[in-house]
Write a protein that holds these residues in place. Structure first.
Motif, PDB file in Angstrom:
ATOM      1  N   TYR A 282     -56.318  -9.532   3.287  1.00 21.04           N
ATOM      2  CA  TYR A 282     -56.416  -8.188   3.845  1.00 21.04           C
ATOM      3  C   TYR A 282     -57.098  -7.275   2.827  1.00 21.04           C
ATOM      4  CZ  TYR A 282     -53.300  -9.471   7.661  1.00 21.04           C
ATOM      5  OH  TYR A 282     -52.768 -10.064   8.774  1.00 21.04           O
ATOM      6  N   PRO A 283     -57.779  -6.217   3.273  1.00 21.54           N
ATOM      7  CA  PRO A 283     -58.428  -5.316   2.307  1.00 21.54           C
ATOM      8  C   PRO A 283     -57.399  -4.599   1.450  1.00 21.54           C
ATOM      9  CG  PRO A 283     -58.524  -4.417   4.536  1.00 21.54           C
ATOM     10  CD  PRO A 283     -58.014  -5.814   4.668  1.00 21.54           C
ATOM     11  N   GLY A 284     -57.796  -4.245   0.246  1.00 18.44           N
ATOM     12  CA  GLY A 284     -56.881  -3.580  -0.672  1.00 18.44           C
ATOM     13  C   GLY A 284     -56.439  -2.221  -0.207  1.00 18.44           C
ATOM     14  N   TYR A 285     -57.170  -1.627   0.751  1.00 24.18           N
ATOM     15  CA  TYR A 285     -56.816  -0.302   1.241  1.00 24.18           C
ATOM     16  C   TYR A 285     -55.980  -0.361   2.517  1.00 24.18           C
ATOM     17  CZ  TYR A 285     -61.062  -1.399   3.925  1.00 24.18           C
ATOM     18  OH  TYR A 285     -62.009  -2.014   4.698  1.00 24.18           O
ATOM     19  N   LEU A 286     -55.370  -1.529   2.819  1.00 22.65           N
ATOM     20  CA  LEU A 286     -54.583  -1.648   4.042  1.00 22.65           C
ATOM     21  C   LEU A 286     -53.445  -0.633   4.070  1.00 22.65           C
ATOM     22  CD1 LEU A 286     -53.912  -3.120   6.691  1.00 22.65           C
ATOM     23  CD2 LEU A 286     -52.558  -4.748   5.347  1.00 22.65           C
ATOM     24  N   TYR A 287     -52.775  -0.442   2.927  1.00 20.13           N
ATOM     25  CA  TYR A 287     -51.650   0.511   2.893  1.00 20.13           C
ATOM     26  C   TYR A 287     -52.113   1.918   3.246  1.00 20.13           C
ATOM     27  CZ  TYR A 287     -47.811   3.353   1.115  1.00 20.13           C
ATOM     28  OH  TYR A 287     -46.790   4.266   0.998  1.00 20.13           O
ATOM     29  N   SER A 288     -53.176   2.390   2.593  1.00 24.20           N
ATOM     30  CA  SER A 288     -53.638   3.754   2.854  1.00 24.20           C
ATOM     31  C   SER A 288     -54.199   3.884   4.263  1.00 24.20           C
ATOM     32  CB  SER A 288     -54.696   4.169   1.820  1.00 24.20           C
ATOM     33  OG  SER A 288     -55.802   3.284   1.851  1.00 24.20           O
ATOM     34  N   ASP A 289     -54.785   2.811   4.791  1.00 22.89           N
ATOM     35  CA  ASP A 289     -55.315   2.867   6.147  1.00 22.89           C
ATOM     36  C   ASP A 289     -54.178   2.999   7.157  1.00 22.89           C
ATOM     37  OD1 ASP A 289     -58.058   2.110   7.731  1.00 22.89           O
ATOM     38  OD2 ASP A 289     -56.301   1.384   8.793  1.00 22.89           O
ATOM     39  N   LEU A 290     -53.114   2.191   6.998  1.00 26.73           N
ATOM     40  CA  LEU A 290     -51.961   2.315   7.891  1.00 26.73           C
ATOM     41  C   LEU A 290     -51.308   3.685   7.756  1.00 26.73           C
ATOM     42  CD1 LEU A 290     -50.331  -1.220   7.453  1.00 26.73           C
ATOM     43  CD2 LEU A 290     -51.567  -0.371   9.451  1.00 26.73           C
ATOM     44  N   ALA A 291     -51.203   4.171   6.519  1.00 31.16           N
ATOM     45  CA  ALA A 291     -50.594   5.487   6.300  1.00 31.16           C
ATOM     46  C   ALA A 291     -51.409   6.590   6.956  1.00 31.16           C
ATOM     47  CB  ALA A 291     -50.439   5.753   4.806  1.00 31.16           C
ATOM     48  N   SER A 292     -52.741   6.450   6.975  1.00 27.18           N
ATOM     49  CA  SER A 292     -53.582   7.482   7.603  1.00 27.18           C
ATOM     50  C   SER A 292     -53.324   7.570   9.100  1.00 27.18           C
ATOM     51  CB  SER A 292     -55.058   7.184   7.337  1.00 27.18           C
ATOM     52  OG  SER A 292     -55.490   6.040   8.069  1.00 27.18           O
ATOM     53  N   LEU A 293     -52.797   6.498   9.697  1.00 32.74           N
ATOM     54  CA  LEU A 293     -52.429   6.519  11.115  1.00 32.74           C
ATOM     55  C   LEU A 293     -51.003   7.017  11.301  1.00 32.74           C
ATOM     56  CD1 LEU A 293     -53.930   3.093  12.256  1.00 32.74           C
ATOM     57  CD2 LEU A 293     -54.904   5.357  12.632  1.00 32.74           C
ATOM     58  N   TYR A 294     -50.057   6.388  10.615  1.00 30.33           N
ATOM     59  CA  TYR A 294     -48.649   6.710  10.827  1.00 30.33           C
ATOM     60  C   TYR A 294     -48.312   8.148  10.446  1.00 30.33           C
ATOM     61  CZ  TYR A 294     -48.042   1.614  11.102  1.00 30.33           C
ATOM     62  OH  TYR A 294     -48.126   0.284  11.447  1.00 30.33           O
ATOM     63  N   TYR A 330     -42.707   0.488   4.187  1.00 31.41           N
ATOM     64  CA  TYR A 330     -42.772   1.512   3.145  1.00 31.41           C
ATOM     65  C   TYR A 330     -43.137   2.882   3.711  1.00 31.41           C
ATOM     66  CZ  TYR A 330     -42.386  -1.731  -0.804  1.00 31.41           C
ATOM     67  OH  TYR A 330     -41.942  -2.650  -1.716  1.00 31.41           O
ATOM     68  N   ILE A 331     -43.908   2.896   4.792  1.00 30.49           N
ATOM     69  CA  ILE A 331     -44.433   4.159   5.319  1.00 30.49           C
ATOM     70  C   ILE A 331     -43.492   4.784   6.338  1.00 30.49           C
ATOM     71  CG2 ILE A 331     -46.403   5.216   6.500  1.00 30.49           C
ATOM     72  CD1 ILE A 331     -48.054   2.742   5.538  1.00 30.49           C
ATOM     73  N   THR A 332     -42.826   3.950   7.127  1.00 33.40           N
ATOM     74  CA  THR A 332     -42.063   4.441   8.271  1.00 33.40           C
ATOM     75  C   THR A 332     -40.609   4.711   7.911  1.00 33.40           C
ATOM     76  OG1 THR A 332     -41.724   2.139   8.951  1.00 33.40           O
ATOM     77  CG2 THR A 332     -43.574   3.313   9.929  1.00 33.40           C
ATOM     78  N   GLU A 333     -39.844   5.206   8.891  1.00 38.36           N
ATOM     79  CA  GLU A 333     -38.467   5.645   8.658  1.00 38.36           C
ATOM     80  C   GLU A 333     -37.490   4.741   9.406  1.00 38.36           C
ATOM     81  OE1 GLU A 333     -40.857   9.660   8.482  1.00 38.36           O
ATOM     82  OE2 GLU A 333     -40.181   8.680  10.307  1.00 38.36           O
ATOM     83  N   GLY A 334     -37.513   3.458   9.032  1.00 38.96           N
ATOM     84  CA  GLY A 334     -36.626   2.496   9.634  1.00 38.96           C
ATOM     85  C   GLY A 334     -37.381   1.422  10.384  1.00 38.96           C
ATOM     86  N   GLN A 335     -36.669   0.648  11.179  1.00 42.87           N
ATOM     87  CA  GLN A 335     -37.283  -0.397  11.983  1.00 42.87           C
ATOM     88  C   GLN A 335     -36.307  -0.880  13.038  1.00 42.87           C
ATOM     89  OE1 GLN A 335     -36.778  -1.104   8.508  1.00 42.87           O
ATOM     90  NE2 GLN A 335     -34.769  -1.996   8.975  1.00 42.87           N
ATOM     91  N   ILE A 336     -36.865  -1.357  14.150  1.00 41.57           N
ATOM     92  CA  ILE A 336     -36.106  -2.049  15.192  1.00 41.57           C
ATOM     93  C   ILE A 336     -36.559  -3.499  15.137  1.00 41.57           C
ATOM     94  CG2 ILE A 336     -35.656  -2.243  17.663  1.00 41.57           C
ATOM     95  CD1 ILE A 336     -36.351   0.763  17.851  1.00 41.57           C
ATOM     96  N   VAL A 337     -35.633  -4.408  14.834  1.00 38.93           N
ATOM     97  CA  VAL A 337     -35.978  -5.809  14.608  1.00 38.93           C
ATOM     98  C   VAL A 337     -35.523  -6.643  15.805  1.00 38.93           C
ATOM     99  CG1 VAL A 337     -35.688  -7.802  13.095  1.00 38.93           C
ATOM    100  CG2 VAL A 337     -35.776  -5.492  12.116  1.00 38.93           C
ATOM    101  N   LEU A 338     -36.436  -7.424  16.358  1.00 44.38           N
ATOM    102  CA  LEU A 338     -36.103  -8.335  17.444  1.00 44.38           C
ATOM    103  C   LEU A 338     -35.730  -9.700  16.876  1.00 44.38           C
ATOM    104  CD1 LEU A 338     -38.753  -7.495  20.188  1.00 44.38           C
ATOM    105  CD2 LEU A 338     -36.649  -6.303  19.566  1.00 44.38           C
ATOM    106  N   SER A 339     -34.772 -10.365  17.521  1.00 42.00           N
ATOM    107  CA  SER A 339     -34.189 -11.597  17.013  1.00 42.00           C
ATOM    108  C   SER A 339     -34.506 -12.766  17.934  1.00 42.00           C
ATOM    109  CB  SER A 339     -32.670 -11.432  16.878  1.00 42.00           C
ATOM    110  OG  SER A 339     -32.018 -12.670  16.748  1.00 42.00           O
ATOM    111  N   ALA A 340     -35.012 -13.847  17.343  1.00 38.42           N
ATOM    112  CA  ALA A 340     -35.271 -15.054  18.123  1.00 38.42           C
ATOM    113  C   ALA A 340     -33.962 -15.687  18.593  1.00 38.42           C
ATOM    114  CB  ALA A 340     -36.076 -16.053  17.289  1.00 38.42           C
TER     115      ALA A 340
END
Length: 474
Positions: A282-294, A330-340
């Motif tokens: 993945y590109p090194g700027y993946l974190y900043s790219d995702l953050a620019s959306l979220y 790291y960017i978001t405020e929690g998560q909803i995890v689905l279980s197999a």
């Protein structure tokens, strides 16, 4: 798509015919002057076909253009490129509501192109932290386990972590069809990325009613669409949502499914550009790219409305340390995890409550927000479920018959938790009052002595009822 200014159509720019190399989605234009990064480009082929592009790199008189439709079939000797002088812009306004479009915002519902009183750049900007208003007030999804235990809050970014093969698209679509913000003006912008045609048809059918009511904008990027469209889709969705929220005064829920497909498209384009790869290519700027959306979601002080983002992403191989879920966490405020495991038991939605978390639930649930008993019930149920999981492991080791009475009640509690609170139909829309009543019923599967976080008044029981678990006094 359009690139008109708010005042009107921009003047035509000179066309360049000095097209250099073509590689994947990239086109090099030579002998350019006054061209800037992120500038919008109109490309005309020798047959009059119109394509669109964005400048991704400028080096003296060379400009590297990312062609949204790809460069297949282009003849460098007969192709013309006109640089617009501004970034890509789209119309904004309430006319997007009720429309079904492809990933670039072009209508596919048989209606006319979308026009608006103003335009806005699709890249946008994250909200300035100085002007942010703390998220508060819930967005109720009608999904019992989410509204009860991981409440979504207006202005929050709360991702759904899933595995390939689990019904994350069905869950995201159900949330889009059912979510409300109480009596406040509310709408949904749904951006589906890398969908098969069967999935796209399912999403359209499931959301048809909400679209007809003028409460939904649907953007569908299919798997056979150009890869660069996949990169544009979430940006267009957020641009539409920002105007509906901060100008139109609506509370907007933006659902982005699937952000792993978005990241893979970003990786593909990065490789075509010859960039040095980082973790798992993945590109090194993946974190900043995702953050620019979220970070484009939230509430702005002094302005009406809010933008709430619910990204959906699949974890390849179920690996939560994979770069996409890892950086998203790291960017978001929690998560909803689905279980197999829950899905294998036939539970829908297969949410794992102990792995899920809403860090802003304390601001969106409780007195003045939902109900006074909401947070105590949620805390008690999660604590009891954790104990029940421990008892289940012990029962698998030594046998359920050797357990004490209280431990056997915890096994009953776990079954009641799954059957009464979590499991619901894919079209079942539960009210908050119904959900909290179910929480009380589940809690009463345990002895009263185990419900240390709850009062008798909250449970609606008296001393006589405590001797009969699972029943409330009349």
């Amino acid at each position: 798509m359009t690139n008109e200014s708010a005042a009107g159509t921009s003047l035509p720019e000179p066309e360049y015919t000095s097209i250099g190399s073509l590689r994947g989605p990239l086109m090099v234009v030579r002998d350019v002057q006054g061209v800037g990064f992120d500038e919008y480009v109109r490309i005309t082929t020798d047959e009059g076909e119109q394509r669109h592009g964005v400048v991704v790199e400028v080096d003296r008189d060379l400009a590297v253009v990312q062609v949204l439709e790809g460069t297949a079939g282009l003849n460098p000797a007969a192709t013309r490129a006109a640089f617009e002088g501004t970034p890509l812009r789209i119309p904004v306004g309430p006319r997007w509501l009720g429309r079904i479009c492809d990933g670039r915002g072009t209508p596919v519902d048989g209606g006319p192109p979308v026009f608006g009183p103003a335009t806005a750049p699709v890249n946008g900007r994250p909200i300035n932290p100085v002007h942010r208003e703390p998220p508060c007030e819930p967005v109720l999804t009608g999904i019992g386990v989410i509204d009860a235990l991981t409440t979504l809050v207006r202005g929050q970014k709360l991702p759904i972590f899933s595995l390939p093969g689990l019904p994350h698209l069905e869950l995201a679509t159900q949330i889009a069809a059912q979510a409300t913000a109480g009596s406040q003006p509310f709408c949904v912008v749904f951006a589906g990325m890398d969908l098969t045609h069967a999935d796209a048809q399912f999403v359209r059918g499931a959301l048809e009613e909400r679209a007809a009511a003028g409460e939904l904008t649907l953007l569908i990027n299919t798997s056979d669409a150009p890869v660069l469209e996949r990169i544009m889709t979430p940006r267009i969705a957020l641009t539409i949502a920002e105007n509906l929220a901060f100008v139109g005064g609506r509370h907007v829920l933006v659902i982005l499914a699937d952000m792993t497909s978005y990241a893979e498209a970003l990786r593909e384009v990065s490789a075509a550009r010859g960039e040095i790869p980082a973790r798992r290519a993945y590109p090194g700027y993946l974190y900043s790219d995702l953050a620019s959306l979220y970070e484009r979601c939230g509430r702005i002080r002094g302005r009406p409305g809010s933008v709430t983002v619910l990204p959906v992403l699949t974890m390849p191989g179920g690996d939560i340390t994979h770069p996409v879920p890892d950086l998203t966490g790291y960017i978001t405020e929690g998560q909803i995890v689905l279980s197999a495991q829950a899905a294998a038991r036939g539970i829908y939605p297969p949410v794992d409550p102990l792995a899920s978390l809403s860090r802003l639930m304390r601001d969106g649930a409780g007195p003045g927000r939902t109900e006074p008993e909401h947070r105590p019930l949620a805390a008690q149920l999660l604590a009891s479920l954790s104990r029940a999981r421990q008892v289940r492991d012990l029962a698998d080791l030594i046998g359920a018959d050797t357990l004490g009475e209280t431990d056997r009640r915890y096994l009953t509690f776990e079954e009641e938790f799954d059957r009464t609170l979590i499991d619901q139909g894919p079209r079942e829309n539960r009210t908050l009052q119904d959900i909290l009543e179910r929480c009380r019923d589940v809690a009463l599967a345990l002895p009263r002595s185990e419900l240390t976080m709850l009062s008798d008044e909250l449970l609606g029981i008296d001393c006589a009822a405590t001797a009969q678990p699972g029943r409330r006094s009349s």
